[in-house]
Design an enzyme around this catalytic site. Structure first.
Site, PDB file in Angstrom:
ATOM      1  N   PRO A  88      89.822  83.816 -52.392  1.00  0.00           N
ATOM      2  CA  PRO A  88      88.600  83.005 -52.334  1.00  0.00           C
ATOM      3  C   PRO A  88      87.331  83.853 -52.253  1.00  0.00           C
ATOM      4  O   PRO A  88      86.226  83.325 -52.332  1.00  0.00           O
ATOM      5  CB  PRO A  88      88.787  82.160 -51.067  1.00  0.00           C
ATOM      6  CG  PRO A  88      89.935  82.741 -50.328  1.00  0.00           C
ATOM      7  CD  PRO A  88      90.729  83.592 -51.260  1.00  0.00           C
ATOM      8  N   GLU A 115      97.112  85.289 -44.157  1.00  0.00           N
ATOM      9  CA  GLU A 115      95.660  85.485 -44.019  1.00  0.00           C
ATOM     10  C   GLU A 115      95.074  86.272 -45.182  1.00  0.00           C
ATOM     11  O   GLU A 115      93.878  86.496 -45.271  1.00  0.00           O
ATOM     12  CB  GLU A 115      95.353  86.239 -42.718  1.00  0.00           C
ATOM     13  CG  GLU A 115      95.278  85.361 -41.489  1.00  0.00           C
ATOM     14  CD  GLU A 115      94.378  84.142 -41.696  1.00  0.00           C
ATOM     15  OE1 GLU A 115      93.211  84.316 -42.084  1.00  0.00           O
ATOM     16  OE2 GLU A 115      94.859  83.017 -41.476  1.00  0.00           O
ATOM     17  N   ARG A 153      95.343  78.597 -73.344  1.00  0.00           N
ATOM     18  CA  ARG A 153      94.923  77.608 -74.356  1.00  0.00           C
ATOM     19  C   ARG A 153      93.802  78.127 -75.259  1.00  0.00           C
ATOM     20  O   ARG A 153      93.466  77.512 -76.258  1.00  0.00           O
ATOM     21  CB  ARG A 153      94.566  76.273 -73.695  1.00  0.00           C
ATOM     22  CG  ARG A 153      93.363  76.294 -72.815  1.00  0.00           C
ATOM     23  CD  ARG A 153      93.285  75.031 -71.995  1.00  0.00           C
ATOM     24  NE  ARG A 153      93.052  73.825 -72.779  1.00  0.00           N
ATOM     25  CZ  ARG A 153      91.916  73.524 -73.375  1.00  0.00           C
ATOM     26  NH1 ARG A 153      90.881  74.342 -73.280  1.00  0.00           N
ATOM     27  NH2 ARG A 153      91.781  72.415 -74.072  1.00  0.00           N
ATOM     28  N   ASP A 168      85.527  71.955 -76.216  1.00  0.00           N
ATOM     29  CA  ASP A 168      85.717  71.555 -74.826  1.00  0.00           C
ATOM     30  C   ASP A 168      84.457  71.672 -73.987  1.00  0.00           C
ATOM     31  O   ASP A 168      83.600  72.509 -74.271  1.00  0.00           O
ATOM     32  CB  ASP A 168      86.719  72.497 -74.150  1.00  0.00           C
ATOM     33  CG  ASP A 168      88.128  72.078 -74.423  1.00  0.00           C
ATOM     34  OD1 ASP A 168      88.347  70.898 -74.684  1.00  0.00           O
ATOM     35  OD2 ASP A 168      88.994  72.967 -74.355  1.00  0.00           O
TER      36      ASP A 168
HETATM   37  N1  SAM Z   1      91.874  84.577 -45.093  1.00  0.00           N
HETATM   38  C1  SAM Z   1      91.595  84.595 -46.507  1.00  0.00           C
HETATM   39  C2  SAM Z   1      90.084  84.540 -46.698  1.00  0.00           C
HETATM   40  O1  SAM Z   1      89.410  83.891 -45.896  1.00  0.00           O
HETATM   41  O2  SAM Z   1      89.576  85.117 -47.685  1.00  0.00           O
HETATM   42  C3  SAM Z   1      92.254  83.413 -47.205  1.00  0.00           C
HETATM   43  C4  SAM Z   1      93.735  83.570 -47.343  1.00  0.00           C
HETATM   44  S1  SAM Z   1      94.506  82.197 -48.157  1.00  0.00           S
HETATM   45  C5  SAM Z   1      95.050  81.243 -46.803  1.00  0.00           C
HETATM   46  C6  SAM Z   1      96.013  82.896 -48.761  1.00  0.00           C
HETATM   47  C7  SAM Z   1      95.990  83.308 -50.225  1.00  0.00           C
HETATM   48  O3  SAM Z   1      95.774  82.179 -51.046  1.00  0.00           O
HETATM   49  C8  SAM Z   1      94.921  84.280 -50.621  1.00  0.00           C
HETATM   50  O4  SAM Z   1      95.303  85.618 -50.347  1.00  0.00           O
HETATM   51  C9  SAM Z   1      94.779  84.036 -52.113  1.00  0.00           C
HETATM   52  O5  SAM Z   1      95.727  84.751 -52.892  1.00  0.00           O
HETATM   53  C10 SAM Z   1      95.099  82.556 -52.232  1.00  0.00           C
HETATM   54  N2  SAM Z   1      93.892  81.718 -52.343  1.00  0.00           N
HETATM   55  C11 SAM Z   1      93.464  80.800 -51.454  1.00  0.00           C
HETATM   56  N3  SAM Z   1      92.339  80.188 -51.868  1.00  0.00           N
HETATM   57  C12 SAM Z   1      92.041  80.731 -53.077  1.00  0.00           C
HETATM   58  C13 SAM Z   1      90.980  80.544 -54.005  1.00  0.00           C
HETATM   59  N4  SAM Z   1      89.999  79.667 -53.785  1.00  0.00           N
HETATM   60  N5  SAM Z   1      90.996  81.274 -55.141  1.00  0.00           N
HETATM   61  C14 SAM Z   1      91.961  82.177 -55.381  1.00  0.00           C
HETATM   62  N6  SAM Z   1      92.986  82.419 -54.521  1.00  0.00           N
HETATM   63  C15 SAM Z   1      93.022  81.709 -53.382  1.00  0.00           C
END
Ligand code: SAM
Length: 244
Positions: A88, A115, A153, A168
């Protein structure tokens, strides 16, 4: 195009990959998706992939050794292609990034859990970080699928209609025009006459105006970056005047 996905839950991706357009694209050799279980690259009895964070705090952190070993075993060291961390905290995924990624013959995606990752993975292994939106999911598997789907795609031959991806929403910086199919009349609402006219120039002009109207109404922020012709600007001016 080849995708390598590094994950702790490869089985969660299979049902989607083995259905619909992605499955057909695989069968026709247009895409290859290789799933790698990070746990297969651990060497202790319990196949440990996570550990407690230094400094305390809740949750577990993905250990660097199995992630490095998985990626380097599969892709070499240094890896031969972009290595994208799904997080994220990454740059926000959009159609422009999908187009950029579709120009590579191969990309690797690392999906996290818990995490997130030991920081050294971010610092020394990956070449890019991508987020699929400003919210937090439990893992990177859905983001990996979203990225594979959006990129695949765009590849020649994947969609039945080769112009589909161009028209699109987001493809040309605007939202797409409205679609209609049979019946001509449904619950008192008729398909716009112009679409039944067979006049392709008029249809094109109507669709462009509808795209502009929709984008102005729903996503005016997109108009700031869209490539607009003088005619587009005139249409927008007309729409704005109508609204006054
Ligand atoms: N503690 C992390 C932070 O606040 O940045 C978030 C960890 S999340 C619970 C676990 C995993 O889900 C991340 O390491 C990532 O690979 C994936 N993930 C969660 N949300 C995501 C998003 N919006 N975009 C991409 N990957 C995401």
């Amino acid at each position: 195009m080849r995708f390598d996905v590094f994950t702790l839950l490869p089985e969660t991706l299979n049902p989607y990959l083995s259905a619909s357009i992605l499955e057909k694209a695989s069968a026709r050799g247009l895409i290859e998706v290789h799933l790698h279980n990070i746990r297969d690259y651990t060497h202790d009895r319990h196949h440990t992939t996570d550990d407690t964070p230094y400094g305390g705090g809740g949750g577990m952190v993905m250990k660097p050794e199995p992630v490095f070993e998985a990626v380097e075993t599969v892709l070499g060291s240094p890896p031969v292609c972009p290595v994208i961390l799904l997080t994220p905290q990454g740059r926000l995924f959009d159609q422009k990034i999908a187009i950029e990624l579709a120009s590579h013959p191969q990309i690797a995606l690392i999906s996290g859990r818990y995490e997130g990752f030991d920081e050294r993975i971010r610092q020394n292994l990956v070449t890019d970080e991508i987020s699929i939106g400003d919210y937090v999911l439990t893992g990177g598997e859905l983001p990996a699928l979203i990225l594979i789907d959006a990129v695949s795609r765009l590849l020649p031959g994947v969609l039945g209609d080769p112009t589909g991806a161009v028209d699109d929403s987001h493809g040309l910086g605007l939202l797409e025009y409205p679609h209609y199919t049979r019946p001509t009349e449904f619950r008192g609402q008729r398909v716009p006459e112009v679409l039944l006219s067979g006049d392709h120039a008029k249809i094109e002009a109507w669709r462009r105006e509808q795209s502009l109207r929709r984008t102005l109404a729903k996503r005016p922020d997109m108009l700031e970056k869209a490539e607009l012709t003088a005619a587009d600007k005139k249409i927008l001016q007309k729409i704005r005047q109508e609204e006054r």
